[in-house]
Scaffold this motif. Structure first.
Motif, mmCIF file in Angstrom:
data_model
loop_
_atom_site.group_PDB
_atom_site.id
_atom_site.type_symbol
_atom_site.label_atom_id
_atom_site.label_comp_id
_atom_site.label_asym_id
_atom_site.label_seq_id
_atom_site.Cartn_x
_atom_site.Cartn_y
_atom_site.Cartn_z
ATOM 1 N N SER A 22 -14.778 -47.479 -32.335
ATOM 2 C CA SER A 22 -14.500 -47.482 -33.773
ATOM 3 C C SER A 22 -13.208 -46.721 -34.027
ATOM 4 O O SER A 22 -12.750 -45.935 -33.184
ATOM 5 N N PHE A 23 -12.635 -46.998 -35.182
ATOM 6 C CA PHE A 23 -11.477 -46.218 -35.628
ATOM 7 C C PHE A 23 -11.409 -46.294 -37.143
ATOM 8 O O PHE A 23 -12.008 -47.184 -37.758
ATOM 9 N N ASP A 24 -10.710 -45.352 -37.736
ATOM 10 C CA ASP A 24 -10.538 -45.340 -39.192
ATOM 11 C C ASP A 24 -9.191 -45.950 -39.536
ATOM 12 O O ASP A 24 -8.146 -45.419 -39.132
ATOM 13 N N THR A 25 -9.226 -47.047 -40.270
ATOM 14 C CA THR A 25 -7.969 -47.648 -40.712
ATOM 15 C C THR A 25 -7.631 -47.114 -42.104
ATOM 16 O O THR A 25 -8.530 -46.826 -42.906
ATOM 17 N N GLU A 26 -6.344 -46.961 -42.358
ATOM 18 C CA GLU A 26 -5.902 -46.513 -43.686
ATOM 19 C C GLU A 26 -5.786 -47.722 -44.603
ATOM 20 O O GLU A 26 -5.242 -48.764 -44.201
ATOM 21 N N LEU A 27 -6.301 -47.582 -45.809
ATOM 22 C CA LEU A 27 -6.279 -48.688 -46.761
ATOM 23 C C LEU A 27 -5.066 -48.595 -47.676
ATOM 24 O O LEU A 27 -4.479 -47.517 -47.844
ATOM 25 N N ALA A 28 -4.754 -49.724 -48.288
ATOM 26 C CA ALA A 28 -3.593 -49.765 -49.188
ATOM 27 C C ALA A 28 -3.764 -48.810 -50.358
ATOM 28 O O ALA A 28 -2.787 -48.278 -50.889
ATOM 29 N N ASP A 29 -5.015 -48.565 -50.769
ATOM 30 C CA ASP A 29 -5.232 -47.670 -51.917
ATOM 31 C C ASP A 29 -5.278 -46.192 -51.515
ATOM 32 O O ASP A 29 -5.601 -45.335 -52.333
ATOM 33 N N GLY A 30 -4.995 -45.910 -50.259
ATOM 34 C CA GLY A 30 -4.961 -44.529 -49.793
ATOM 35 C C GLY A 30 -6.252 -44.066 -49.132
ATOM 36 O O GLY A 30 -6.288 -42.994 -48.536
ATOM 37 N N GLY A 31 -7.295 -44.863 -49.270
ATOM 38 C CA GLY A 31 -8.566 -44.487 -48.643
ATOM 39 C C GLY A 31 -8.594 -44.825 -47.160
ATOM 40 O O GLY A 31 -7.592 -45.246 -46.588
ATOM 41 N N LYS A 32 -9.750 -44.617 -46.574
ATOM 42 C CA LYS A 32 -9.923 -44.943 -45.157
ATOM 43 C C LYS A 32 -11.181 -45.780 -45.002
ATOM 44 O O LYS A 32 -12.116 -45.664 -45.807
ATOM 45 N N LYS A 33 -11.217 -46.604 -43.993
ATOM 46 C CA LYS A 33 -12.403 -47.409 -43.724
ATOM 47 C C LYS A 33 -12.631 -47.455 -42.220
ATOM 48 O O LYS A 33 -11.702 -47.672 -41.449
ATOM 49 N N LYS A 34 -13.886 -47.249 -41.866
ATOM 50 C CA LYS A 34 -14.224 -47.286 -40.444
ATOM 51 C C LYS A 34 -14.381 -48.731 -39.994
ATOM 52 O O LYS A 34 -15.132 -49.498 -40.602
ATOM 53 N N LEU A 35 -13.656 -49.097 -38.958
ATOM 54 C CA LEU A 35 -13.791 -50.429 -38.376
ATOM 55 C C LEU A 35 -14.451 -50.314 -37.011
ATOM 56 O O LEU A 35 -14.116 -49.426 -36.226
ATOM 57 N N MET A 36 -15.372 -51.230 -36.752
ATOM 58 C CA MET A 36 -16.030 -51.277 -35.445
ATOM 59 C C MET A 36 -15.393 -52.377 -34.608
ATOM 60 O O MET A 36 -15.000 -53.425 -35.121
ATOM 61 N N VAL A 37 -15.295 -52.121 -33.326
ATOM 62 C CA VAL A 37 -14.881 -53.155 -32.372
ATOM 63 C C VAL A 37 -16.044 -53.289 -31.405
ATOM 64 O O VAL A 37 -16.471 -52.296 -30.813
ATOM 65 N N GLU A 38 -16.572 -54.502 -31.291
ATOM 66 C CA GLU A 38 -17.687 -54.676 -30.362
ATOM 67 C C GLU A 38 -17.432 -55.832 -29.413
ATOM 68 O O GLU A 38 -17.034 -56.915 -29.823
#
Lengths: 191, 61
Positions: free
Chosen positions: A26-42
């Motif tokens: 997993s990693f945290d991607t930065e969003l356009a609105d300044g937030g972060k979102k955790k993405l999973m890679v499986e």
């Protein structure tokens, strides 16, 4: 969404590898609105039962039911960095599992086209790390002629066709592929 | 050629995986079946496809 993507394994998010076989990260991607979102890679924990070296890679945020949403539309602040992170994990997985084929499904036409564009736009870079193939699916036509539109296709009779992507692969949208396959650059491929 | 920094990152990721010591959870995170896995249903299809992949990937570009 950005029009060009630059894959660069020197510019990636921190990857948290959550399994010793590298099947989950997993990693945290930065969003356009300044937030972060955790993405999973499986990476699938089982190969196709008839193709023991073929594994599938999926990625996306987790849905409420705990499954990866591979159709999620995320507004990344830096698309190149997000895709570079996913592909670096794929590269590390293949370095650790050099006999494996790693497939990425285009979950819809626009995704498949996007992946193909990313591969072509970064072919010189990616080809240092991967051999890359692409697969199309062909369906048998059951009949031609006057009644061809009643039931023209036999969707039980589909043939996949694979090609290797090269720097000279066609760039036109009609050359669309369904599935992309990556292998480790440095190995001899055996089945 | 891979550059040294990237190679080091790859080594670190592999090492990080080894030190987690945790096998993948049995719970699958992906709900759908990949399209290729749906299409290949028989051993003949699988063998034919793998031969194709070997040809594709062994071909000198």
């Amino acid at each position: 969404m950005a029009n060009t993507f630059k894959i660069n394994f020197d510019d990636v998010y921190d990857i948290n590898t959550t399994s010793c076989e590298m099947r989950s990260a997993s990693f945290d991607t930065e969003l356009a609105d300044g937030g972060k979102k955790k993405l999973m890679v499986e990476i699938s924990d089982q190969a196709h039962e008839l193709m023991p070296n073929v594994y599938n890679l999926a990625f996306g945020p987790l849905k409420a039911n705990g499954k990866i949403d591979d159709k999620a539309q995320i507004k990344h602040r830096d698309y190149s960095k997000a895709f570079s992170t996913i592909l670096l994990h794929a590269r590390a997985y293949l370095a650790n599992n050099p006999g494996h084929y790693l497939g990425i499904d285009g979950s819809n036409n626009s995704r498949a086209m996007l992946y193909y564009k990313i591969i072509l736009d970064n072919f010189e870079y990616l080809s240092n790390y991967f051999n890359i193939g692409a697969v199309k699916y062909y369906v048998r036509i059951t009949r031609l002629g006057k009644h061809q539109y009643e039931n023209p296709f036999d969707f039980q009779d589909i043939k996949p066709d694979a090609v290797r992507i090269t720097r000279d692969s066609p760039r036109y949208p009609e050359y669309l592929y369904n599935y992309f396959i990556f292998t480790n650059k440095q190995i001899a491929y055996q089945h | 050629m891979e550059d040294e920094k990237v190679e080091e990152k790859i080594r670190c990721l592999i090492e990080q995986a080894r030190t987690t010591g945790k096998p993948t959870k049995r719970r699958r995170l992906v709900s759908g079946i990949p399209s290729l896995f749906q299409i290949i249903k028989t051993k003949e299809q699988a063998d034919e496809f793998m031969e194709m992949l070997n040809r594709v990937f062994n071909k000198v570009p």
